[in-house]
Motif scaffolding. Structure first.
Motif, PDB file in Angstrom:
ATOM      1  N   GLY A   1       0.826  -1.246   0.080  1.00  0.00           N
ATOM      2  CA  GLY A   1       0.057   0.129  -0.166  1.00  0.00           C
ATOM      3  C   GLY A   1       0.754   1.495  -0.329  1.00  0.00           C
ATOM      4  N   THR A   2       0.409   2.507   0.415  1.00  0.00           N
ATOM      5  CA  THR A   2       1.010   3.544   0.614  1.00  0.00           C
ATOM      6  C   THR A   2       2.188   3.614   1.779  1.00  0.00           C
ATOM      7  OG1 THR A   2      -0.002   4.718   2.322  1.00  0.00           O
ATOM      8  CG2 THR A   2      -0.767   4.968  -0.240  1.00  0.00           C
ATOM      9  N   VAL A   3       3.499   3.993   1.500  1.00  0.00           N
ATOM     10  CA  VAL A   3       4.209   4.201   2.958  1.00  0.00           C
ATOM     11  C   VAL A   3       3.396   4.096   3.787  1.00  0.00           C
ATOM     12  CG1 VAL A   3       6.283   4.971   3.434  1.00  0.00           C
ATOM     13  CG2 VAL A   3       6.325   3.945   1.332  1.00  0.00           C
ATOM     14  N   GLU A   4       2.954   5.320   3.380  1.00  0.00           N
ATOM     15  CA  GLU A   4       1.654   5.755   5.721  1.00  0.00           C
ATOM     16  C   GLU A   4       1.297   4.205   6.167  1.00  0.00           C
ATOM     17  OE1 GLU A   4       2.060   7.543   7.777  1.00  0.00           O
ATOM     18  OE2 GLU A   4       3.990   8.777   6.474  1.00  0.00           O
ATOM     19  N   GLU A   5       0.550   3.956   4.754  1.00  0.00           N
ATOM     20  CA  GLU A   5      -0.781   2.500   5.130  1.00  0.00           C
ATOM     21  C   GLU A   5       0.163   1.448   5.617  1.00  0.00           C
ATOM     22  OE1 GLU A   5      -3.927   3.547   2.276  1.00  0.00           O
ATOM     23  OE2 GLU A   5      -2.596   2.077   1.713  1.00  0.00           O
ATOM     24  N   VAL A   6       1.297   1.019   5.380  1.00  0.00           N
ATOM     25  CA  VAL A   6       2.388  -0.050   5.480  1.00  0.00           C
ATOM     26  C   VAL A   6       2.740   0.559   6.878  1.00  0.00           C
ATOM     27  CG1 VAL A   6       3.915  -1.560   4.681  1.00  0.00           C
ATOM     28  CG2 VAL A   6       2.497  -1.084   2.802  1.00  0.00           C
TER      29      VAL A   6
END
Length: 276
Positions: free
Chosen positions: A240-245
């Motif tokens: 996913g996005t870096v923030e999500e991961v």
């Protein structure tokens, strides 16, 4: 086909023209990829979706299946099962047409190292069917951007590992591909050159291109990429996005939590200095 943005040219001047994707498809879709080497399953059903215009990082421990996955995603290795779509086109159904839209820096790249750096990049551009005058301009641009001007007339066989990596990257970029897939592009590259490469790739993404990069350096991926996938034992653990991961942690801490295997160091107690 990609659209050249206003005020730019498709035929020279810049190492890659400014392009945007308008087909509505992800840049890369990997569906159910499987690859086994004898009894060992290297990739066990990988699914990935790389949005167009993204800077996508692929991270995982040694032996996780990253290189095998990227090799299948770029047509260098045929999967046992699964499908690869590049901007909506099936890679294995249209291999020549789809591969022409890719720029690839594979792991353990082998080059025509009896050519000079300038000759090698020129050859790569001509193989892509570019006009010779366009190739000549782009080669000079790339040599300058990657710090290879002084060594342009040196045979690639005499290049250091870092210089060879930069020459291979130039070959991957010279035809202005829509999607660039780079396996460990910063390995053996000095910090100044690495910074230059990151700037080049950031500019490419800002112009509408898409980059997929594998790396072991979590901090680099966290700073450079907007999307990331964690792969281990041939499977995707998170994407996913870096923030999500990251899920509120540093990417490195989240990676270790997902993959496991962090050693305590207690088994090397004998290595510690002692005043006795």
């Amino acid at each position: 086909m990609p659209r050249t943005m206003p005020g730019t040219s498709d035929t020279g001047g810049h190492p890659y023209p400014r392009r945007v994707s308008d087909d509505g498809h992800p840049a890369l879709q990997v569906r159910g990829l499987v690859k086994a080497f004898g009894p060992k399953v290297a990739v066990g059903g990988v699914d990935l979706t790389v949005p167009a215009g993204s800077f996508y990082g692929l991270v995982g421990p040694n032996g996780a299946g990253k290189t095998t996955t990227l090799s299948m995603a770029t047509g260098l290795l045929r999967p046992d099962h699964g499908q690869v779509l590049v901007h909506g086109r099936d890679l294995w159904a249209e291999p020549l047409a789809v591969k022409a839209t890719l720029g690839v820096l594979p792991d353990g790249v082998r080059l025509f190292d009896r050519l000079t750096g300038r000759q090698l990049i020129t050859y790569a551009g001509l193989l892509q069917g570019l006009d010779r005058s366009v190739v000549a301009q782009r080669v000079e641009d790339l040599l300058g951007a990657l710090g290879l001007v002084e060594d342009a007339a040196t045979l690639v066989v005499d290049y250091s590992a870092g210089m060879t990596k930069k020459a291979a990257l130039a070959c991957a970029l010279v035809h202005a591909p829509r999607l660039v897939v780079l396996d460990e592009p910063f390995e053996s590259v000095d910090p100044v050159s690495a910074a230059n490469i990151r700037q080049i790739l950031a500019g490419y993404v800002a112009s509408g291109g898409t980059v997929v990069v594998s790396s072991h350096v979590m901090d680099l991926v966290e700073r450079m990429c907007d999307h990331v996938a964690v792969i281990a034992a041939g499977r995707v653990l998170a994407a996913g996005t870096v923030e999500e991961v990251r899920a509120g942690q540093s990417l490195e801490d989240r990676f270790v939590a997902l993959v496991g295997g962090r050693a305590t160091g207690e088994e090397l107690a004998w290595l510690r200095t002692s005043s006795d």
